[in-house]
Design a protein around this motif. Structure first.
Motif, short mmCIF file in Angstrom:
data_model
loop_
_atom_site.label_atom_id
_atom_site.label_comp_id
_atom_site.label_asym_id
_atom_site.label_seq_id
_atom_site.Cartn_x
_atom_site.Cartn_y
_atom_site.Cartn_z
N MET A 66 -4.76 2.96 8.76
CA MET A 66 -3.37 2.59 9.03
C MET A 66 -2.86 1.58 8.01
SD MET A 66 -3.29 2.30 13.19
CE MET A 66 -3.46 3.77 14.24
N ASN A 67 -3.70 0.62 7.66
CA ASN A 67 -3.29 -0.37 6.66
C ASN A 67 -3.00 0.28 5.31
OD1 ASN A 67 -3.45 -2.50 8.43
ND2 ASN A 67 -5.43 -3.23 7.73
N LYS A 68 -3.79 1.30 4.95
CA LYS A 68 -3.52 2.03 3.71
C LYS A 68 -2.13 2.66 3.75
CE LYS A 68 -8.33 3.27 2.66
NZ LYS A 68 -9.29 4.41 2.48
N GLY A 69 -1.81 3.26 4.90
CA GLY A 69 -0.50 3.87 5.04
C GLY A 69 0.63 2.85 5.00
N ILE A 70 0.43 1.73 5.67
CA ILE A 70 1.46 0.68 5.68
C ILE A 70 1.69 0.14 4.28
CG2 ILE A 70 1.93 -1.67 6.50
CD1 ILE A 70 0.40 -0.84 9.10
N GLU A 71 0.63 0.00 3.51
CA GLU A 71 0.76 -0.49 2.14
C GLU A 71 1.57 0.48 1.27
OE1 GLU A 71 -2.11 -2.03 -1.56
OE2 GLU A 71 -2.97 -1.57 0.41
N LEU A 72 1.44 1.77 1.55
CA LEU A 72 2.16 2.78 0.78
C LEU A 72 3.60 2.97 1.25
CD1 LEU A 72 -0.67 5.46 0.72
CD2 LEU A 72 0.25 4.32 -1.32
N ALA A 73 3.89 2.61 2.49
CA ALA A 73 5.18 2.92 3.11
C ALA A 73 6.34 2.26 2.38
CB ALA A 73 5.17 2.49 4.57
N ARG A 74 7.43 3.03 2.25
CA ARG A 74 8.65 2.52 1.63
C ARG A 74 9.75 2.27 2.65
NH1 ARG A 74 10.94 6.45 -1.80
NH2 ARG A 74 9.94 8.02 -0.49
N GLY A 75 9.51 2.63 3.91
CA GLY A 75 10.54 2.54 4.92
C GLY A 75 10.86 1.13 5.35
N ASP A 76 12.06 0.95 5.89
CA ASP A 76 12.46 -0.33 6.48
C ASP A 76 11.80 -0.53 7.84
OD1 ASP A 76 14.48 -1.05 4.42
OD2 ASP A 76 15.44 0.76 5.17
N VAL A 77 11.50 0.59 8.51
CA VAL A 77 10.84 0.58 9.81
C VAL A 77 9.67 1.55 9.73
CG1 VAL A 77 11.08 1.10 12.28
CG2 VAL A 77 12.97 0.03 11.04
N ILE A 78 8.53 1.16 10.30
CA ILE A 78 7.31 1.94 10.19
C ILE A 78 6.78 2.27 11.58
CG2 ILE A 78 4.94 1.97 9.30
CD1 ILE A 78 5.90 -0.12 7.20
#
Length: 264
Positions: free
Chosen positions: A69-81
């Protein structure tokens, strides 16, 4: 933009339903990320089949679900995840309703809402809702304040308090919510079910209760209280399994709980 992250490991049985629940949303500004832990069961075939509709995916070994999940959060560009496990689903229009409820400055907030509980066949057998705001703070050390599937987090909240603490392999979501509450991040309560959580995951049971006790100890909660919560959790679980469902339902009417079970 809203980023939805699905983490998966050998989850081909239900992954297609999870992906479809994202693809069918009416909210158009969605980034979809899938983090696979190195599956060998056909999961990668499913991902490749739909990769034109997936913004980013990777497959590699990880250190557990929260590391993924942390890997995904680090990649995320969204304002809300939002985080959607491979066994779970989002209901139609869930994202648009969440963003409407969050209103302005959504990237500074997080949400708490309700989810339905489903079995392996997809049949709904229960409902889990957040504790009401009036009791959430005083009961936050007794159990998870709201189901994790309903927690959509603004980017600035993650930037301010951090993502998941991977020393907790089963209860990092609980630790995160406690940190969010302690940080006074604004919480938007949702008055609808965001989606459905499928039973049978890795959390729950003795290992989770022991780790939850360790989470509370890191918050400075005294050992007497953490041991009380541990014994309380074990006792409640034993009673839920030992008593007839009708008796359990009656007890729940007279106790404060965020979970309603109505399996026949």
């Amino acid at each position: 933009m809203v980023t939805i992250i699905t983490v998966v490991f050998n989850g081909s049985r239900h992954l297609a339903k999870a992906m479809d629940s994202v693809f069918s949303q009416d909210y158009t500004n969605v980034e979809y990320i899938i983090i696979d832990g190195g599956s060998s069961d056909g999961t990668l075939d499913l991902i490749r089949e739909h990769q034109a509709r997936i913004d980013y995916w990777r497959s590699e070994p990880d250190e557990g679900i929260y590391d993924a999940m942390n890997k995904g959060i680090e990649l995320a560009r969204g304002d809300v995840i939002g985080l959607l496990n491979a066994d779970d689903i989002l209901y139609p229009a869930a994202i648009s309703r969440i963003i409407e409820a969050m209103g302005g400055e959504a990237k500074e907030k997080y949400t708490c809402g309700a989810v339905d509980l489903i079995d392996e066949t997809g049949a709904v057998y229960g409902h889990s809702r957040p504790f009401e705001k009036t009791i959430r703070e005083r009961r936050r050390y007794l159990e998870m304040p709201c189901p994790h599937l309903s927690v959509f987090v603004g980017r600035e909240v993650y930037e301010r308090i951090g993502a998941f603490d991977t020393q907790f392999r089963l209860s990092a979501d609980y630790d995160f919510l406690l940190r969010a509450i302690e940080s006074n991040a604004p919480c938007t309560d949702l008055d609808f079910s965001v989606g459905a959580f499928r039973s049978g995951g890795s959390s729950g049971g003795m290992a989770t209760w022991l780790e939850t006790r360790r989470v509370l100890q890191t918050k400075g909660i005294n050992s007497f209280y953490t041991n009380y919560i541990f014994v309380r959790s074990v006792t409640r679980s034993w009673l839920a399994g030992a008593l007839p469902p009708t008796i359990t339902s009656i007890i729940k009417r007279f106790t404060i709980s965020k979970n309603n079970y109505f399996m026949e």
